[in-house]
Design a protein around this motif. Structure first.
Motif, PDB file in Angstrom:
ATOM      1  N   GLN A 173      29.794  40.714  52.376  1.00 26.93           N
ATOM      2  CA  GLN A 173      29.800  39.261  52.456  1.00 26.93           C
ATOM      3  C   GLN A 173      29.350  38.631  51.139  1.00 26.93           C
ATOM      4  O   GLN A 173      28.746  39.296  50.278  1.00 26.93           O
ATOM      5  N   ALA A 174      29.617  37.336  50.997  1.00 27.30           N
ATOM      6  CA  ALA A 174      29.296  36.631  49.753  1.00 27.30           C
ATOM      7  C   ALA A 174      27.797  36.536  49.513  1.00 27.30           C
ATOM      8  O   ALA A 174      27.358  36.366  48.371  1.00 27.30           O
TER       9      ALA A 174
ATOM     10  N   SER B  61      34.835  48.655  51.448  1.00 33.14           N
ATOM     11  CA  SER B  61      34.809  47.302  51.993  1.00 33.14           C
ATOM     12  C   SER B  61      36.219  46.811  52.298  1.00 33.14           C
ATOM     13  O   SER B  61      37.137  46.973  51.495  1.00 33.14           O
ATOM     14  N   ARG B  62      36.364  46.199  53.489  1.00 33.84           N
ATOM     15  CA  ARG B  62      37.641  45.588  53.868  1.00 33.84           C
ATOM     16  C   ARG B  62      37.716  44.130  53.393  1.00 33.84           C
ATOM     17  O   ARG B  62      38.729  43.479  53.612  1.00 33.84           O
ATOM     18  N   THR B  63      36.643  43.656  52.800  1.00 36.92           N
ATOM     19  CA  THR B  63      36.620  42.294  52.260  1.00 36.92           C
ATOM     20  C   THR B  63      36.424  42.364  50.753  1.00 36.92           C
ATOM     21  O   THR B  63      35.902  43.358  50.226  1.00 36.92           O
ATOM     22  N   PRO B  64      36.833  41.302  50.012  1.00 40.02           N
ATOM     23  CA  PRO B  64      36.663  41.311  48.549  1.00 40.02           C
ATOM     24  C   PRO B  64      35.187  41.409  48.161  1.00 40.02           C
ATOM     25  O   PRO B  64      34.315  40.878  48.852  1.00 40.02           O
ATOM     26  N   ILE B  65      34.932  42.065  47.034  1.00 39.75           N
ATOM     27  CA  ILE B  65      33.570  42.217  46.546  1.00 39.75           C
ATOM     28  C   ILE B  65      33.198  40.943  45.791  1.00 39.75           C
ATOM     29  O   ILE B  65      33.877  40.569  44.821  1.00 39.75           O
ATOM     30  N   PRO B  66      32.146  40.235  46.199  1.00 35.12           N
ATOM     31  CA  PRO B  66      31.757  39.017  45.480  1.00 35.12           C
ATOM     32  C   PRO B  66      31.315  39.344  44.050  1.00 35.12           C
ATOM     33  O   PRO B  66      30.663  40.361  43.797  1.00 35.12           O
ATOM     34  N   GLN B  67      31.667  38.474  43.133  1.00 30.74           N
ATOM     35  CA  GLN B  67      31.356  38.704  41.723  1.00 30.74           C
ATOM     36  C   GLN B  67      29.847  38.769  41.501  1.00 30.74           C
ATOM     37  O   GLN B  67      29.356  39.529  40.657  1.00 30.74           O
ATOM     38  N   SER B  68      29.088  38.000  42.306  1.00 28.76           N
ATOM     39  CA  SER B  68      27.632  38.003  42.133  1.00 28.76           C
ATOM     40  C   SER B  68      27.038  39.375  42.426  1.00 28.76           C
ATOM     41  O   SER B  68      26.047  39.771  41.802  1.00 28.76           O
ATOM     42  N   LEU B  69      27.635  40.136  43.364  1.00 26.56           N
ATOM     43  CA  LEU B  69      27.135  41.486  43.656  1.00 26.56           C
ATOM     44  C   LEU B  69      27.420  42.419  42.490  1.00 26.56           C
ATOM     45  O   LEU B  69      26.581  43.248  42.124  1.00 26.56           O
ATOM     46  N   THR B  70      28.586  42.263  41.874  1.00 26.67           N
ATOM     47  CA  THR B  70      28.914  43.078  40.696  1.00 26.67           C
ATOM     48  C   THR B  70      27.922  42.805  39.578  1.00 26.67           C
ATOM     49  O   THR B  70      27.408  43.735  38.929  1.00 26.67           O
ATOM     50  N   TYR B  71      27.609  41.506  39.352  1.00 29.06           N
ATOM     51  CA  TYR B  71      26.640  41.144  38.315  1.00 29.06           C
ATOM     52  C   TYR B  71      25.262  41.717  38.627  1.00 29.06           C
ATOM     53  O   TYR B  71      24.566  42.210  37.723  1.00 29.06           O
TER      54      TYR B  71
END
Length: 761
Positions: A479-480, A541-551
C-alpha cells in the motif's frame, strides 16, 4: 428402613442367583460387559456373582450409566420398597405419574435388568444397597408418617389455612426438610402461634432433631396429585438445532485453526526472550498472565487456554534453575517448522487428552486464591473422558448441524444425571468453547476434522484439515502508506521473508505488515541488500510499489554499514575520518568511552552489542562486524529448554473381550453345576485335605470319562481359589489338565488340592 433380617437377605440372594441362572449366556455376557467390575476376579458361580452385584460401590458405578428416566424408575422402586418385596409394573407406572406409558416403564425396567439393578418378570426386586446409593429423599419425598393414611392426608390438606398450605407446598417440592427452632418444643393446637407449630401439633410435620422438621410422604403425595414424583422426563430433551452447512462449518474451523497457530507462535516468541517465572507452588502467576495477554492483545482466559494446550503439546516447559522460568522447548522448533495442519493436530490431540480443566482458570480455591494456568489445582484425571463424552453427542448430529451449549447441557444432563458432579453443566460449556477455539467445533457443530480426531486420531484429522484450509498465497498487496497486506495465509517461504523485512501491525484473516526504517535495517542486518528488498516487493506484490518505499529502502541502505563495529572489546571503523570525528563530537556518545586508535578506527571497552545499540540511540546506523568482516545479526536468539519425556501409556488391565466373557460365563455355569454336584458325588475335607486314594480315584475316573472337575486349590503363595479343569492324566503326584476358563494346560500337584467335585453336564 431398618436393617434387613438375615433370613430376608438369604432369600433375596437366592432369588437373584436363581434369576441369574435363568439368563441366557448372551445376557450374562452383556451384564459383565456393562458392569466389568463384576468380572474381576472371575466369580466362581452365580451365587458369588449375585453377592457381588449388590456391593454398594458396584451399584453406585452402575447408577452412573443411567439416564434421567431410568434413574427415576429406580427411585420409584425404592419408594415402593422393592428391596423388601417385589413390585409390579403397574405400581411403578402409577408412582412415576401421569403421562408415563407402560411401554416406557417396560423399557426402563429392561435397562435396569440389563445392569442387574433390578430383576424379575412382571414384578421387580432391587438390591438393598440401591437405597444407600440414591439420595436420602428420592424424588424429594420424605419418610411416611406411621399414623397418616392416604385419605387422611387428603382430608388434612383440604383443611389447611393459607399460610399452612403455602408451607406444605414448599416442603412438597424438591426437599421435604425444613429448619426451625420450633422443632424441639411441644405444642397443643391451642398454643400454636405460627404455621409450623400448628402443623407439628396436627402431626403433619415430623421432627427429625431439635432444629429440623420433615414433611410426611403421604402429605407430599396428596399435594402432588397425579404426579407423585413431581416432574419426570420420560424422553430425552430435543434442543433446537443450528443449521450452518458442513462446508461453512469446516471453512470457519479452518480460520479458527490458523488463528490458534498464530497465537501459539506469538506466545513462544514472547516467552523465548522474556520468560515468566514459575510460582513457588507451580504454575503461572496471574500478573504474568495479564502482562502476556496485554502484549499479545488477547483475553486472559484465552491466554490461559493457550498456555495449557502449549504445555500439554510439549511446546513449553519449566527450567531446572534455582529460579525456574517457563520457556519454549527444543521440540517447539520442530513444531514451528511443521506444516500448519500437523501443528494444529498436535495441539488438538494434546487438548483432547489433557487431564486438566482450563475452564477453572480465574476461579478461586478453598483458600480464596485465584487459580492460574498450569496450577496443580486444575488437574482432573477424568477430564479427557468427559470431553469425549460431550463431543460424542455433537458427533451424533448430521453434518453441518449443531446445538448451542445450553441445549447440549440439557441433553447430557438427562442422559447422565449422576455424571460430572457440580461442574456438570460448566463442563459442557467449557468443552464446547475450548473446542471452538481449537477448530474442533465451529458454529456449534462438529467439524469434519474434529470427527476424525475423535475416532481416527491426529494423523487422519490433520489430513482432513489440510483439505479445509485455504490455498496459501504467493503474493501480497503493498500500500501507499508502506503497509503490506497479506489477504490470506501466505506460502511458508513468503511468510518467513515478510517476518524478516516487516513488522506485523495487525493480524486476522488478513495480516497487515508495516515497513519502516527499523524493519528495513533489520532486513539489511539479516543479510538482505537493497536490491534484494526491491526484487522481493516487485516480484511478490500485486499492487504497484510506491516510490516513497523505494526511497526509504535506498536511504536506509545508503547509511547502513557506513560504520563498522568490531571487538576490542569493541571497535568502530570507517573509511571517512570525518564521520568518526562526528561520532566522537556528539555528547550522546560520551558514555560509550570511545577513543581513536587510528584515523579510521575507534575502540571501546563496552561489549559489541552495547556499542551498536548506543550508536543507534545517538542517531547513527552502524552494523556489527564479525572476525571475518561479515555482517553479524545481534538480535537476541530465543532461549530453549528441554521438553518433558512423554509419559508411558497406562498399563491397566484391558477390558475382557466377548470371547473372554463367554469363557467366564462357561465357568460360571460349571461352578453352578459343581455346587449342585457337591450335594452328590464329590470329596470335601472334614479336616484337612481329602484322602489321596479318594482323590486319585475320582480324578482318574474323570479323565477316563472326559468329565470336568471343580478343584479347590492352594497355590504356592497360599492363596485359595477354585478352578474348573478337564483332567488329562494323573501320575507322579500331579494332575495334568486344561483350565476351562483360559484353555491353557496346567499341572496341579495333588497335595495342593483341597476339594474335588465332578461337574455334571
Amino acid at each position: 428402613m431398618g436393617a434387613r433380617p438375615l433370613l430376608g437377605i438369604v432369600v433375596w440372594m437366592a432369588s437373584l442367583a436363581e434369576w441369574l441362572r435363568e439368563r441366557s449366556d448372551d445376557e450374562l455376557v452383556a451384564l459383565l460387559r456393562a458392569r466389568p467390575d463384576l468380572a474381576t476376579p472371575p466369580p466362581a458361580d452365580t451365587s458369588v456373582l449375585a453377592t457381588r452385584i449388590s456391593v454398594r460401590s458396584s451399584v453406585a458405578r452402575a447408577c452412573e450409566e443411567l439416564d434421567s428416566f431410568t434413574l427415576s424408575t429406580l427411585e420409584a422402586l425404592v419408594l415402593l420398597d422393592a428391596d423388601s418385596a417385589p413390585v409390579d409394573r403397574e405400581a411403578i407406572a402409577e408412582m412415576l405419574g401421569a403421562g408415563v406409558t407402560p411401554q416406557r416403564v417396560r423399557r426402563s425396567a429392561d435397562r435396569l435388568k440389563e445392569l442387574a439393578l433390578a430383576w424379575g418378570a412382571d414384578e421387580l426386586s432391587i438390591p438393598s444397597t440401591v437405597r444407600e446409593v440414591l439420595p436420602t429423599f428420592p424424588a424429594g419425598l420424605g419418610r411416611p408418617a406411621e399414623d397418616l393414611s392416604e385419605s387422611g392426608a387428603k382430608a388434612a390438606l383440604a383443611e389447611l389455612d393459607e399460610d399452612e398450605r403455602r408451607l406444605v407446598d414448599k416442603l412438597a417440592g424438591d426437599s421435604p426438610i425444613g429448619r426451625t427452632k420450633d422443632a424441639s418444643a411441644r405444642f397443643s393446637l391451642e398454643q400454636a402461634a405460627n404455621p409450623i407449630q400448628r402443623l407439628l401439633a396436627k402431626g403433619l410435620l415430623l421432627r427429625r432433631d431439635a432444629e429440623t422438621v420433615e414433611l410426611p410422604r403421604q402429605l407430599a403425595l396428596a399435594v402432588r396429585g397425579d404426579r407423585p414424583m413431581g416432574r419426570v422426563e420420560p424422553e430425552e430433551p430435543s434442543p433446537d438445532l443450528v443449521e450452518s452447512g458442513a462446508d461453512r462449518v469446516d471453512a470457519t474451523a479452518g480460520g479458527a485453526a490458523l488463528e490458534l497457530l498464530r497465537h501459539v507462535e506469538e506466545l513462544l516468541k514472547a516467552w523465548e526472550t522474556d520468560p515468566p517465572d514459575v510460582l513457588r507452588s507451580g504454575g503461572l502467576g496471574i500478573r504474568e498472565v495479564r502482562r502476556t495477554a496485554k502484549a499479545m492483545e488477547v483475553e486472559e482466559s484465552y491466554l490461559g487456554l493457550l498456555v495449557e494446550v502449549a504445555f500439554a503439546a510439549n511446546l513449553i516447559n519449566s527450567t531446572e534453575d534455582a529460579a525456574p522460568q517457563w520457556l519454549p522447548t527444543i521440540q517447539s522448533d520442530t513444531w514451528l517448522a511443521s506444516p500448519p495442519e500437523q501443528r494444529w493436530a498436535a495441539l488438538a490431540a494434546a487438548w483432547l487428552d489433557l487431564p486438566r480443566l482450563p475452564g477453572l482458570i480465574g476461579a478461586r480455591d478453598e483458600k480464596d486464591r485465584v487459580l492460574g494456568p498450569l496450577s496443580e489445582d486444575l488437574r482432573r484425571p477424568l477430564a479427557p473422558k468427559d470431553r469425549r463424552h460431550i463431543l460424542g453427542y455433537l458427533d451424533e448430529l448430521p453434518g453441518g448441524y449443531g446445538v448451542r451449549a445450553d441445549g447440549a447441557a440439557a441433553v447430557l444432563a438427562w442422559r447422565s444425571p449422576r455424571h460430572g458432579g457440580k461442574l456438570r453443566d460448566d463442563l459442557v460449556r467449557w468443552t464446547l468453547s475450548e473446542a471452538t477455539v481449537l477448530g474442533i467445533v465451529a458454529l456449534d457443530a462438529m467439524t469434519t476434522a474434529g470427527r476424525a480426531l475423535l475416532f481416527d486420531g491426529a494423523s487422519a484429522a490433520a489430513q482432513l484439515l489440510a483439505e479445509q484450509l485455504p490455498e496459501p498465497l504467493d503474493h501480497v498487496l503493498v500500500q501507499a502508506d508502506h503497509t503490506v497486506v497479506a489477504p490470506g495465509r501466505l506460502e511458508p517461504g513468503l511468510a518467513a521473508e515478510m517476518k524478516v523485512v516487516a513488522e506485523v501491525e495487525s493480524a486476522g484473516s488478513a495480516t497487515v505488515y508495516r515497513v519502516d526504517e527499523d524493519s528495513v535495517r533489520h532486513a539489511l542486518d539479516a543479510g538482505y541488500t537493497a536490491e534484494d528488498l526491491h526484487a522481493l516487493f516487485r516480484g511478490r506484490s500485486r499492487t504497484p510499489i510506491p516510490q516513497s518505499l523505494t526511497y526509504l529502502i535506498d536511504d536506509v541502505a545508503r547509511r547502513h554499514g557506513k560504520l563498522r563495529a568490531g571487538t576490542a572489546a569493541a571497535f568502530l571503523r570507517c573509511d571517512d575520518p570525518v564521520a568518526l570525528s562526528e561520532v566522537l563530537g556528539k555528547p550522546e556518545t560520551e558514555g560509550l568511552e570511545l577513543r581513536r586508535i587510528a584515523p579510521t578506527v575507534l575502540v571501546s571497552p563496552l561489549p559489541l552489542a552495547d556499542l551498536v545499540e548506543g550508536l543507534r540511540s545517538a542517531g547513527f546506523t552502524p552494523v556489527a562486524e564479525g572476525p571475518d568482516g561479515n555482517v553479524l545479526d545481534l538480535r537476541a536468539g530465543g532461549r530453549r529448554v528441554r521438553g518433558r519425556n512423554r509419559p508411558a501409556p497406562p498399563t491397566g488391565v484391558a477390558a475382557p473381550d466377548t470371547d473372554q466373557l463367554g469363557d467366564l460365563v462357561t465357568q460360571l455355569r460349571a461352578g453352578d453345576r459343581s455346587a449342585s454336584a457337591r450335594r452328590g458325588r464329590g470329596i470335601a475335607p472334614e479336616r484337612g485335605r481329602p484322602s489321596a486314594e479318594a482323590t486319585l480315584q475320582l480324578l482318574r475316573d474323570a479323565a477316563a470319562q472326559e468329565q470336568h472337575v471343580l478343584l479347590g486349590f492352594v497355590d504356592t503363595h497360599g492363596l485359595r481359589s477354585e478352578v474348573v479343569v478337564r483332567p488329562i492324566s494323573v501320575g507322579g503326584g500331579v494332575l495334568q489338565g486344561v483350565d476351562t476358563a483360559t484353555h491353557q494346560p496346567g499341572a496341579f500337584p495333588l497335595h495342593r488340592i483341597t476339594t474335588v467335585a465332578l461337574v455334571e453336564d
